[in-house]
Design an enzyme around this catalytic site. Structure first.
Site, mmCIF file in Angstrom:
data_model
loop_
_atom_site.group_PDB
_atom_site.id
_atom_site.type_symbol
_atom_site.label_atom_id
_atom_site.label_comp_id
_atom_site.label_asym_id
_atom_site.label_seq_id
_atom_site.Cartn_x
_atom_site.Cartn_y
_atom_site.Cartn_z
ATOM 1 N N ARG A 178 0.820 -1.222 0.000
ATOM 2 C CA ARG A 178 0.000 0.000 0.000
ATOM 3 C C ARG A 178 0.852 1.269 0.000
ATOM 4 O O ARG A 178 0.520 2.262 0.637
ATOM 5 C CB ARG A 178 -0.967 0.009 1.201
ATOM 6 C CG ARG A 178 -1.912 -1.174 1.270
ATOM 7 C CD ARG A 178 -2.891 -1.204 0.099
ATOM 8 N NE ARG A 178 -3.742 -2.382 0.194
ATOM 9 C CZ ARG A 178 -3.493 -3.544 -0.397
ATOM 10 N NH1 ARG A 178 -2.398 -3.686 -1.141
ATOM 11 N NH2 ARG A 178 -4.304 -4.561 -0.260
ATOM 12 N N SER A 227 -11.048 0.184 3.865
ATOM 13 C CA SER A 227 -10.187 -0.370 4.916
ATOM 14 C C SER A 227 -9.439 0.752 5.626
ATOM 15 O O SER A 227 -8.733 1.528 4.996
ATOM 16 C CB SER A 227 -9.185 -1.357 4.312
ATOM 17 O OG SER A 227 -9.850 -2.472 3.773
ATOM 18 N N GLU A 297 -4.338 3.081 6.832
ATOM 19 C CA GLU A 297 -4.355 2.886 5.388
ATOM 20 C C GLU A 297 -5.085 4.055 4.729
ATOM 21 O O GLU A 297 -4.711 4.519 3.664
ATOM 22 C CB GLU A 297 -5.039 1.564 5.015
ATOM 23 C CG GLU A 297 -5.038 1.294 3.530
ATOM 24 C CD GLU A 297 -5.461 -0.123 3.175
ATOM 25 O OE1 GLU A 297 -6.071 -0.291 2.112
ATOM 26 O OE2 GLU A 297 -5.178 -1.056 3.958
#
Length: 316
Positions: A178, A227, A297
Site C-alpha cells: 500500500r 479499509s 491505510e
C-alpha cells in the site's frame, strides 16, 4: 460543512486554464465519508496538457493534491490548502490492445475490469473490488483478494509538481504494501496494465465472486472510507480491532462498523474530527490489548478546524 481554508490567492495570479478552477470548493460531496472542509482551489483540467501547463506555471510553494473517487480519504474539517486536482471524463477512458490495457488516471476499477473482461483479459478482476481510480491504485499500490497493482502494472505517466510529464516503469515506483515512492504533488494521468488471456465468462464469474464476497463482509451502503488500517505482517487488522473490543465503538457521529471492524462509518452527522479521532481511539485500544501499533491505510489530508481558524486569524 467544515471551515473554508479561504481562496486568499486571486484567480488572476494563477496560471490560465482551459479546464475548471473553483475557489473554496466543498470536498465533502466528493468523498465517501461525506465530511470535511473545502479545497482552497479545485482544479479539473481539460486534458494532460492543461494540467502540465497549470502546474508548471503555479507558484512552487502552492501544495498540490490529487483526488480520485475519495474512497480511502479523510478530508479534515479545516479544509485543504493549495490546489486539489480532480481528473474528469477526459481521463476516464480505457482501451484494450491484445493483453494490454491503457487506462486514464481517472478511470474506475469497475470500468477497467469490465473492459478487460470484454477483451478476454484475465488477472485484473481484483480491481473490480477497489472503490477508486487508476491514479489512486498506482499511487498506493492498491490491492484486494490476494493481488495488488504492482503485479499487473507495466508503466504509468505522471505529471510532476513541476509540470514535467514523465513515464515511470513499475520498477521505478518503489512499491511496497500500500505504498509507492511517487513524489508528493505528482498526478498519475494514465497507466498501462498487462493481464493474461482468459475466457470472458470465467472472468465475469470471478468478478461476481469478488463482488459477492464484498457485499457479504463489508458495509458497502454506508458512508465509509474502505479499509481503515493496514494489515500488520502476519495479522489481520480487523481481527486485532475486534479482539480489542472495538466493534461498534463510537465517537461523536462516527462508529466502528459492526459488520467489518476495519471500517469506520459516518452515521450521518460525523465531522472528520470524529472519524479520525475514533480511528486514533481504536489504535490506542489495539496497542494496549495486543501491543500492535496499527498503521492508517486511509489517507488523512488537510487542516484541523482549529488550525484553519488560527491560520485565517493570523492572515488578517
Amino acid at each position: 460543512m467544515g471551515q473554508a481554508v479561504g481562496a486568499e490567492v486571486s484567480v488572476a495570479l494563477l496560471p490560465k486554464v482551459r479546464g475548471k478552477l473553483t475557489p473554496d470548493a466543498p470536498l465533502a460531496p466528493l468523498v465517501w465519508f461525506k465530511s470535511g472542509g473545502t479545497a482552497q482551489w479545485l482544479f479539473e483540467p481539460a486534458d494532460v496538457e492543461d494540467l502540465s501547463a497549470f502546474l508548471s506555471g503555479l507558484d512552487s510553494n502552492m501544495p498540490v493534491m490529487a483526488l480520485g473517487l475519495g474512497s480511502n480519504l479523510i478530508v479534515r474539517d479545516g479544509g485543504v490548502p493549495g490546489v486539489v486536482v480532480r481528473l474528469g471524463k477526459s481521463f476516464a477512458k480505457v482501451f484494450a490492445d491484445g493483453l494490454t490495457l491503457r487506462c486514464g488516471g481517472g478511470a474506475s476499477g469497475i470500468l477497467v475490469s469490465s473492459i478487460a473482461r470484454d477483451a478476454g483479459i484475465a488477472g485484473v478482476e481484483f480491481l473490480r473490488s477497489i472503490p477508486g481510480t487508476v491514479g489512486g491504485f498506482v499511487r498506493m499500490n492498491g490491492g484486494a483478494y490476494g493481488r495488488e497493482t504492482a503485479e499487473v502494472l507495466v508503466e504509468c505517466e505522471v505529471v510532476l509538481r513541476s509540470g514535467e510529464r514523465r513515464a515511470l516503469s513499475v520498477d521505478e515506483l518503489g512499491y511496497s504494501y500500500r505504498h509507492s515512492t511517487l513524489p508528493e504533488g505528482a498526478v498519475v494521468v494514465s497507466a498501462t496494465f498487462r493481464g493474461e488471456a482468459g475466457d470472458p465468462a470465467a472472468i465475469q464469474a470471478e468478478m461476481d465472486r469478488i463482488a459477492a464476497a464484498r457485499e457479504e463482509s463489508q458495509p458497502l451502503r454506508s458512508k465509509t472510507g474502505g479499509s481503515t488500517f493496514k494489515n500488520p505482517p502476519g495479522e489481520k487488522a480487523w481481527a486485532l480491532v475486534d479482539a480489542a473490543g472495538c466493534r461498534g465503538m463510537k465517537r461523536g457521529g462516527a462508529q466502528v462498523s459492526e459488520k467489518h471492524t476495519n471500517f469506520l462509518l459516518n452515521l450521518g452527522g460525523a465531522t472528520s474530527a470524529d472519524i479520525e479521532g475514533l480511528g486514533e481511539d481504536v489504535r490506542a485500544k489495539v496497542k494496549a490489548h495486543s501491543g500492535v501499533e496499527l498503521e492508517w491505510e486511509i489517507q488523512r489530508v488537510g487542516m484541523f478546524a482549529d488550525d484553519a481558524r488560527e491560520s485565517v486569524g493570523s492572515s488578517k
